[in-house]
Design a protein around this motif. Structure first.
Motif, mmCIF file in Angstrom:
data_model
loop_
_atom_site.group_PDB
_atom_site.id
_atom_site.type_symbol
_atom_site.label_atom_id
_atom_site.label_comp_id
_atom_site.label_asym_id
_atom_site.label_seq_id
_atom_site.Cartn_x
_atom_site.Cartn_y
_atom_site.Cartn_z
ATOM 1 N N GLN A 35 0.820 -1.202 0.000
ATOM 2 C CA GLN A 35 0.000 0.000 0.000
ATOM 3 C C GLN A 35 0.861 1.263 0.000
ATOM 4 O O GLN A 35 1.946 1.294 0.589
ATOM 5 C CB GLN A 35 -0.916 0.019 1.236
ATOM 6 C CG GLN A 35 -1.877 -1.163 1.312
ATOM 7 C CD GLN A 35 -2.843 -1.184 0.142
ATOM 8 O OE1 GLN A 35 -3.500 -0.185 -0.159
ATOM 9 N NE2 GLN A 35 -2.935 -2.332 -0.529
ATOM 10 N N THR A 36 0.347 2.324 -0.652
ATOM 11 C CA THR A 36 1.025 3.621 -0.633
ATOM 12 C C THR A 36 0.829 4.272 0.728
ATOM 13 O O THR A 36 -0.301 4.365 1.216
ATOM 14 C CB THR A 36 0.482 4.531 -1.735
ATOM 15 O OG1 THR A 36 0.728 3.922 -3.010
ATOM 16 C CG2 THR A 36 1.158 5.895 -1.696
ATOM 17 N N ILE A 37 1.928 4.714 1.339
ATOM 18 C CA ILE A 37 1.837 5.329 2.664
ATOM 19 C C ILE A 37 2.202 6.815 2.656
ATOM 20 O O ILE A 37 1.961 7.521 3.639
ATOM 21 C CB ILE A 37 2.720 4.590 3.692
ATOM 22 C CG1 ILE A 37 4.168 4.489 3.201
ATOM 23 C CG2 ILE A 37 2.156 3.210 3.984
ATOM 24 C CD1 ILE A 37 5.116 3.831 4.204
ATOM 25 N N ALA A 38 2.782 7.309 1.561
ATOM 26 C CA ALA A 38 3.148 8.732 1.503
ATOM 27 C C ALA A 38 3.524 9.081 0.068
ATOM 28 O O ALA A 38 3.705 8.205 -0.784
ATOM 29 C CB ALA A 38 4.320 9.023 2.441
ATOM 30 N N ASP A 39 3.648 10.383 -0.171
ATOM 31 C CA ASP A 39 4.140 10.897 -1.441
ATOM 32 C C ASP A 39 5.422 11.689 -1.169
ATOM 33 O O ASP A 39 5.480 12.494 -0.235
ATOM 34 C CB ASP A 39 3.103 11.798 -2.107
ATOM 35 C CG ASP A 39 1.890 11.007 -2.597
ATOM 36 O OD1 ASP A 39 2.094 9.966 -3.243
ATOM 37 O OD2 ASP A 39 0.752 11.429 -2.315
ATOM 38 N N LEU A 40 6.428 11.452 -2.008
ATOM 39 C CA LEU A 40 7.749 12.046 -1.811
ATOM 40 C C LEU A 40 8.032 13.072 -2.895
ATOM 41 O O LEU A 40 7.998 12.745 -4.081
ATOM 42 C CB LEU A 40 8.811 10.937 -1.868
ATOM 43 C CG LEU A 40 10.276 11.366 -1.808
ATOM 44 C CD1 LEU A 40 10.605 11.963 -0.447
ATOM 45 C CD2 LEU A 40 11.182 10.173 -2.109
ATOM 46 N N PRO A 41 8.317 14.330 -2.525
ATOM 47 C CA PRO A 41 8.629 15.341 -3.543
ATOM 48 C C PRO A 41 9.951 15.045 -4.242
ATOM 49 O O PRO A 41 10.922 14.613 -3.617
ATOM 50 C CB PRO A 41 8.698 16.644 -2.748
ATOM 51 C CG PRO A 41 8.992 16.234 -1.347
ATOM 52 C CD PRO A 41 8.334 14.899 -1.157
ATOM 53 N N LYS A 42 9.967 15.275 -5.552
ATOM 54 C CA LYS A 42 11.168 15.049 -6.361
ATOM 55 C C LYS A 42 11.902 16.362 -6.585
ATOM 56 O O LYS A 42 11.290 17.387 -6.899
ATOM 57 C CB LYS A 42 10.782 14.452 -7.720
ATOM 58 C CG LYS A 42 10.187 13.070 -7.665
ATOM 59 C CD LYS A 42 9.727 12.606 -9.042
ATOM 60 C CE LYS A 42 10.865 12.497 -10.040
ATOM 61 N NZ LYS A 42 10.404 11.953 -11.347
ATOM 62 N N ALA A 43 13.207 16.328 -6.450
ATOM 63 C CA ALA A 43 14.016 17.520 -6.683
ATOM 64 C C ALA A 43 14.037 17.861 -8.172
ATOM 65 O O ALA A 43 14.180 16.984 -9.024
ATOM 66 C CB ALA A 43 15.434 17.297 -6.180
ATOM 67 N N SER A 44 13.909 19.136 -8.468
ATOM 68 C CA SER A 44 14.007 19.626 -9.844
ATOM 69 C C SER A 44 15.438 20.039 -10.144
ATOM 70 O O SER A 44 16.304 20.069 -9.251
ATOM 71 C CB SER A 44 13.084 20.831 -10.027
ATOM 72 O OG SER A 44 13.546 21.923 -9.228
ATOM 73 N N ALA A 45 15.698 20.398 -11.380
ATOM 74 C CA ALA A 45 17.023 20.905 -11.751
ATOM 75 C C ALA A 45 17.360 22.159 -10.954
ATOM 76 O O ALA A 45 18.514 22.352 -10.529
ATOM 77 C CB ALA A 45 17.080 21.183 -13.251
ATOM 78 N N ASP A 46 16.363 23.002 -10.725
ATOM 79 C CA ASP A 46 16.592 24.221 -9.933
ATOM 80 C C ASP A 46 16.927 23.877 -8.484
ATOM 81 O O ASP A 46 17.764 24.539 -7.850
ATOM 82 C CB ASP A 46 15.363 25.123 -9.980
ATOM 83 C CG ASP A 46 15.173 25.789 -11.341
ATOM 84 O OD1 ASP A 46 16.145 25.822 -12.128
ATOM 85 O OD2 ASP A 46 14.056 26.277 -11.610
#
Length: 478
Positions: A35-46
């Motif tokens: 099961q999905t337990i969280a969402d993780l932000p992805k780093a951008s080029a900036d």
């Protein structure tokens, strides 16, 4: 004990926590339930550009910070890890799958790394060379500069702590890129550092696309060194990237640890040690004992005892105190392990116990023993990185050494014998960066950890680990 997933996932760049704001996100899955337990932000080029700029700007300030101040921050980080140990352990088990007792031990071990590095940083001595009266020649150890640190999911907190603590102790600034599968416990470590008073920019935490992040960071002239723990395939790729800027690197890569069992050992005591060690973290350990080379007179007895103990290993959700082995960390691993087991059986190995997925949700594979495995089986050359042990008998010392050294890997090797002369010979003859005789305690704060051959180069832990984040400078004055 709380069983809620409490991670507040974010990037940490230049002293600020960042999430949302239009960033893409990755799902974080619980391997015991799928099961999905969280969402993780992805780093951008900036984001990566900002992290590089912050690390480069903060380095001269942190380098100039006196060692007592650096040590105080590291000791406070260790204190906070201990205070938050239960919350962090629950997050780790929900993300990675290992039994909660193993997660708790990992948090304590991580705190010990920070405490040891805090003290050892005071002993990064140089030396003075003998010169004529009035002249001086000194050899100095100085921090290499901003470093990029890449860590995997199998020991997410401990392996990040081993790199971060050493780099910060000697005066480097860092950009840490842990595994996206286990972001909560590694985020918790960065929060401990921030709360301990680490100045802005000295440490950054980024997640996202591994290929994009590694290529961006390594290509930057701001990064003076990388340290990577992971597969040999990925390590070779990162080394190629490092070549363009002649960027220093430490590589702790794959292993396929042999265990030599001699007839003079206390067999029952040895079995009581090796079976729990084999199935620790579901076998997802770079130094996991896997290839059991057993002297012929005790081979059959060893197989019987190993199979009996293996059948008694309770598997289940790591949050259940009764579970002695949790799931594999991701959905790819059970199929990969099954393919190796099926190949070995097809080529003549005896399936003594296990050898199947567990019914139900999650990435569970039963603890498995393959006996009398022929050299032709893939698993004799390919690290299973799962809950599978293999045995084969040997007749002579030289034969055992030949088999043990026959793979391209050389991370760890183990042996069990009561013969002191043989123990000395084993320490010399086994091609491995670490050798354990009659025990498995090879990963400790004050000892170097690293491999030879295609298991990598360089050491982490011990004085050698701190020195790996330094450059050597000779100063001559006349």
């Amino acid at each position: 004990m709380t069983t809620a997933y409490s991670a507040d996932l974010a990037l940490f760049i230049d002293g600020a926590w960042q999430s949302g704001e239009g960033r893409d996100a990755l799902p974080v899955l619980n391997p015991a339930t799928a099961q999905t337990i969280a969402d993780l932000p992805k780093a951008s080029a900036d984001d990566l550009a900002a992290a590089l700029a912050a690390a480069e700007r903060a380095f001269p300030l942190w380098r100039a910070t006196d060692v007592d101040t650096r040590a105080t921050i590291l000791r406070k980080t260790a204190e906070l890890l201990r205070q938050r140990a239960e919350e962090i352990a629950v997050m780790m088990t929900m993300e990675q799958g290992k039994p909660i007792a193993e997660s708790r031990s990992e948090v304590v071990g991580s705190a010990q790394l920070f405490e040891w590095c805090a003290e050892e940083a005071r002993r990064m001595y140089g030396r003075t060379l003998v010169r004529p009266t009035g002249a001086r020649s000194m050899v100095l150890q100085q921090p290499v500069g901003p470093v990029a640190l890449f860590t995997p999911w199998n020991f997410p907190l401990y392996l990040m702590a081993k790199k971060v603590a050493a780099a910060l102790a000697v005066g480097c600034s860092v950009i840490a890129k842990p595994a996206e599968e286990t972001p909560g416990c590694t985020t918790a470590l960065m929060r401990c550092l921030a709360d301990a008073g680490l100045p802005a920019g000295v440490a950054q935490l980024v997640f996202g696309d591994p290929a994009m992040i590694s290529s961006t960071l390594i290509a930057s002239p701001a990064i003076r060194k990388i340290s990577f723990t992971g597969s040999t395939v990925v390590g070779k790729h990162l080394m190629r990237l490092c070549a363009d800027n002649v960027t220093q690197s430490t590589m702790e890569l794959g292993g396929h640890a042999p265990v030599l069992i001699f007839a003079d050992c206390d067999l029952e005591k040895t079995l009581d040690l090796v079976v729990p060690q084999k199935f620790r973290n579901a076998g997802q350990v770079c130094v996991s004992p896997t290839r059991f080379l057993v002297e012929a007179p005790v081979h059959d007895a060893f197989v019987r005892g190993f199979a009996e103990r293996t059948a008694g290993v309770t598997i289940g959700n790591g949050l259940d105190a009764a579970s002695k082995m949790g799931p594999l960390a991701n959905a790819r691993r059970p199929d990969a392990v099954a393919a190796l087991v099926e190949d070995a059986v097809a080529k003549g190995a005896n399936l003594a116990v296990g050898g199947a997925r567990e019914n139900g949700p999650g990435n569970f594979y039963r603890p498995t023993l393959l006996a009398g495995v022929p050299d032709a089986a893939d698993i004799m050359r390919v690290e299973p990185f799962g809950p599978v042990a293999v045995t084969r008998p040997f007749e002579t010392f030289d034969e055992a050494i030949h088999i043990a050294n026959s793979t391209p890997f050389g991370l760890a090797a183990f042996a069990f014998t009561e013969n002191g002369r043989r123990a000395n010979l084993l320490g010399d003859a086994l091609e491995a960066g670490m050798v354990g005789i009659n025990g498995f305690g090879i990963s400790v704060a004050d000892a170097p950890f690293g491999g030879v051959k295609q298991s990598g180069f360089g050491s982490e832990g011990g004085q050698e680990g701190l020195a790996s984040y330094c450059v050597t400078k000779a100063v001559h004055q006349v």
